[in-house]
Design a protein around this motif. Structure first.
Motif, mmCIF file in Angstrom:
data_model
loop_
_atom_site.group_PDB
_atom_site.id
_atom_site.type_symbol
_atom_site.label_atom_id
_atom_site.label_comp_id
_atom_site.label_asym_id
_atom_site.label_seq_id
_atom_site.Cartn_x
_atom_site.Cartn_y
_atom_site.Cartn_z
ATOM 1 N N LYS B 347 7.076 15.970 13.940
ATOM 2 C CA LYS B 347 7.174 14.863 15.451
ATOM 3 C C LYS B 347 7.787 15.169 17.005
ATOM 4 O O LYS B 347 8.896 14.525 16.463
ATOM 5 N N PRO B 348 7.672 15.695 18.453
ATOM 6 C CA PRO B 348 8.115 14.399 18.560
ATOM 7 C C PRO B 348 8.785 13.575 18.770
ATOM 8 O O PRO B 348 8.496 12.753 18.342
ATOM 9 N N GLY B 349 10.427 13.675 19.173
ATOM 10 C CA GLY B 349 11.632 12.330 19.055
ATOM 11 C C GLY B 349 11.291 12.233 17.246
ATOM 12 O O GLY B 349 11.852 10.626 17.529
ATOM 13 N N SER B 350 10.721 12.302 16.553
ATOM 14 C CA SER B 350 11.152 12.721 15.292
ATOM 15 C C SER B 350 12.466 13.148 14.699
ATOM 16 O O SER B 350 12.268 14.529 15.104
ATOM 17 N N VAL B 351 13.241 11.855 13.654
ATOM 18 C CA VAL B 351 14.390 13.406 13.475
ATOM 19 C C VAL B 351 14.852 12.040 12.614
ATOM 20 O O VAL B 351 15.133 10.935 12.447
ATOM 21 N N SER B 352 15.406 12.861 11.155
ATOM 22 C CA SER B 352 16.756 12.231 10.102
ATOM 23 C C SER B 352 18.207 12.991 10.573
ATOM 24 O O SER B 352 18.162 14.243 10.538
ATOM 25 N N HIS B 353 19.204 11.905 10.060
ATOM 26 C CA HIS B 353 20.350 12.163 10.005
ATOM 27 C C HIS B 353 20.606 11.984 8.099
ATOM 28 O O HIS B 353 20.481 10.807 7.306
ATOM 29 N N TRP B 354 21.383 13.342 7.469
ATOM 30 C CA TRP B 354 21.267 13.141 6.365
ATOM 31 C C TRP B 354 22.873 12.664 5.754
ATOM 32 O O TRP B 354 23.723 13.587 5.894
ATOM 33 N N ASP B 369 10.271 9.234 11.326
ATOM 34 C CA ASP B 369 10.064 9.798 10.192
ATOM 35 C C ASP B 369 10.408 9.419 8.892
ATOM 36 O O ASP B 369 10.759 10.035 7.975
ATOM 37 N N PRO B 370 9.169 9.088 8.312
ATOM 38 C CA PRO B 370 8.710 8.284 7.126
ATOM 39 C C PRO B 370 8.706 9.575 6.102
ATOM 40 O O PRO B 370 8.445 9.219 4.369
ATOM 41 N N ARG B 371 8.137 10.645 6.019
ATOM 42 C CA ARG B 371 8.435 11.663 5.659
ATOM 43 C C ARG B 371 9.589 12.147 5.050
ATOM 44 O O ARG B 371 9.728 12.303 3.892
ATOM 45 N N ALA B 372 10.832 12.453 5.878
ATOM 46 C CA ALA B 372 11.790 12.883 5.441
ATOM 47 C C ALA B 372 12.321 11.039 5.370
ATOM 48 O O ALA B 372 13.079 11.183 4.085
ATOM 49 N N TYR B 373 12.514 9.830 5.638
ATOM 50 C CA TYR B 373 12.833 8.677 4.440
ATOM 51 C C TYR B 373 12.591 8.773 2.769
ATOM 52 O O TYR B 373 13.282 8.579 2.246
ATOM 53 N N MET B 374 10.722 9.086 3.004
ATOM 54 C CA MET B 374 10.060 9.015 1.267
ATOM 55 C C MET B 374 11.163 10.295 1.099
ATOM 56 O O MET B 374 11.323 9.793 -0.800
ATOM 57 N N THR B 375 11.318 11.139 0.920
ATOM 58 C CA THR B 375 11.578 12.452 0.401
ATOM 59 C C THR B 375 13.156 11.720 -0.174
ATOM 60 O O THR B 375 13.567 12.308 -1.077
#
Lengths: 107, 412
Positions: B347-354, B369-375
């Motif tokens: 989604k716009p504005g969502s990002v994750s840093h791994w 980005d809850p999907r990235a978090y949960m994954t």
């Protein structure tokens, strides 16, 4: 006060009363319902207050927002129709008698 | 039967008491807290409570009737003066003393304050830890007031977000070269800096506070670059210290907090510790976590130890923060990382840093980005690591990220 019932995974029923405007998660915490961890305390950050809503009550609930829906997609044994986060269900008079089931696991 | 005394009625103390009963303890339980209120949630204090979106009673973890019904004697507004590790006794400030069957220290942490010599005790200077801190701050958070936030950690940033949302003029100074230097990568820091600047917050990195000036009440701040900034109030968010004084005076081993083993046992038999005040074994070393999930889970592990059904506590660190309309979720601990992969969200504005250490996934910062978090949380807890190249490619769905486990297990 609004009456609601939690059905735990082993079939026990916990009946309780909660104030309108509070959430199903808060009602569970107050009534010490086992299986609702609610680690983030209602911030919609953790998904450890996952419940299955009794089908009769589903039409009375607002839809989950994006954040909640995304978290629900990753809970243990999600049910696309009935899974909700208890912290995102605010109790209103329309929900008097609400029944939710608690999953066996919040992992 | 001698009571189990829990010193500290915060999230850990409350969880410990409840878990003892859930595990069938029939001992008298006394839960002793220094604050005048029943156990409550701290995280909303710097978020929804400060915004005025949640009332006080809803912060309480349980209604007071819960403790009565469970046979837990909740003693508020009471300080423990000393512990006697030899006789397993707790002494109170009023002179009373009780012999215990077990003592659990859930004393939490105290915010670090600015010294008096630099104006730290002036009126209008606040910290952000307790309900009384938040109650003092609410009336000072008036639109148009000029607030200086000292410290660019998560508490400082949350306070800045609330202040900006309420129409205050916000300046944040961070002594280190960038905000979040101790807890997050440069990418996450830059992301939050831009977020705050878009809400009108002025962030000055590499700038410390030299002194606060005022006659009774703070009027201005003199910064390390020599500028003098007129201010109406100051919020100090420069970290916390574990509350170890009682343990130290009683001769317990201290090592960045009260030293406990994986079962929550301190160096003295019959005395346990959990939550922000305790350091525990982790990956061959030792850590101390300042987080609600750790407070709850470690406290429950201690309850199990006291009941003789203990198992080694394995922390599953995670954290969250709310700033403006952004939810940050963090899974894992990033210390020791050598690479950060940026993955744009769906989604716009969502990002994750791994965060990776070699091929191993250590942690993820997920912004909206809850999907990235949960994954990532699931993977980290299962000891799995995704291929970094797949993480970097948003065309590869999160649910089908290939893992590098085979690769890892082949290594000697």
């Amino acid at each position: 006060m609004i009456a609601l019932t939690f059905v735990t995974h082993d079939g026990n029923r916990v009946e309780t009363l909660a104030r309108a405007g509070t959430t199903v998660m808060e009602a569970a915490r107050t009534a010490n319902v086992p299986g609702i961890l609610a680690e983030c305390g209602g911030a919609c950050a953790c998904s450890t207050c996952h419940v299955y809503v009794d089908p009769n009550w589903l039409p009375k609930l607002d839809d989950a927002d994006e954040m909640e829906a995304d978290l629900l997609d990753f809970v243990w044994q999600p049910d696309a129709a009935r899974s909700r986060l208890a912290c995102q269900i605010t109790l209103t008079d329309a929900l008097a008698g609400l029944i939710v089931e608690v999953p066996a696991n919040q992992g | 039967m001698k009571p189990i005394v829990i010193v500290g009625a915060g999230q850990a103390g409350s969880a410990l008491a409840a878990k003892l009963r859930a595990l069938g303890s029939e001992a008298p339980i006394r839960l002793v807290g220094a604050e005048p209120v029943p156990p409550y949630q701290r995280p909303p204090l710097s978020k929804k409570y400060l915004l005025g979106e949640v009332e006080r009673e809803r912060l309480y973890l349980r209604p007071e009737s819960f403790y009565e019904d469970a046979g837990i004697e909740l003693v508020t507004d009471t300080r423990v003066k000393a512990l006697d590790a030899n006789t397993l006794a707790v002494a109170f400030e009023d002179g009373a003393s009780i012999a215990c069957s077990a003592i659990a220290l859930c004393t939490g942490a105290e915010p670090i304050r600015l010294p008096e010599a630099v104006g730290g005790t002036l009126g209008g200077v606040f910290t952000m830890r307790s309900l009384s801190d938040a109650d003092a701050l609410v009336p000072a958070f008036r639109a148009g007031a000029r607030v200086l936030i000292v410290g660019g950690g998560y508490i400082g940033l949350e306070a800045a977000a609330v202040a900006a949302s309420r129409g205050l003029e916000v300046t944040l100074v961070e002594m280190a070269p960038r905000i979040l230097a101790r807890v997050a990568c440069a990418e996450t820091a830059a992301w939050f800096k831009a977020l705050h600047e878009s809400h009108g917050v002025e962030i000055r990195e590499g700038v410390g506070l030299r002194a606060l000036v005022g006659d009774g009440t703070v009027r201005s701040a003199i910064l390390s670059d020599g500028t003098e900034l007129p201010v109406d109030l100051v919020v100090v968010g420069i970290g916390v210290r574990p509350e170890t004084a009682l343990a130290e005076a009683a001769g317990l081993a201290i090592e960045n907090g009260i030293r406990v083993d994986a079962f929550g046992r301190t160096s003295e038999p019959g005395i346990f510790a959990a939550g922000d005040c305790a350091s525990f074994p982790w990956n061959g070393g030792r850590i101390r976590l300042e987080s609600v999930p750790n407070a709850i889970e470690q406290a429950e592990a201690v309850a199990a130890t006291i009941m003789g059904v203990g198992a080694a506590y394995v922390a599953r660190p995670w954290f969250w923060s709310d700033q403006y309309d952004v939810k940050l979720q963090i899974a894992g601990l990033n210390s020791g990382h050598d690479a950060v992969i940026v993955r744009p969200g769906d989604k716009p504005g969502s990002v994750s840093h791994w965060y990776f250490a070699g091929p191993r996934l250590l942690a993820v910062d997920a912004m909206n980005d809850p999907r990235a978090y949960m994954t990532a949380k699931r993977m980290i807890e299962a000891g799995q690591s995704p291929m970094p190249s797949a993480v970097a490619n948003p065309a590869v769905p999160l649910k089908s990220l290939p893992t590098a486990d085979a690769l890892l297990t082949e290594q000697p």
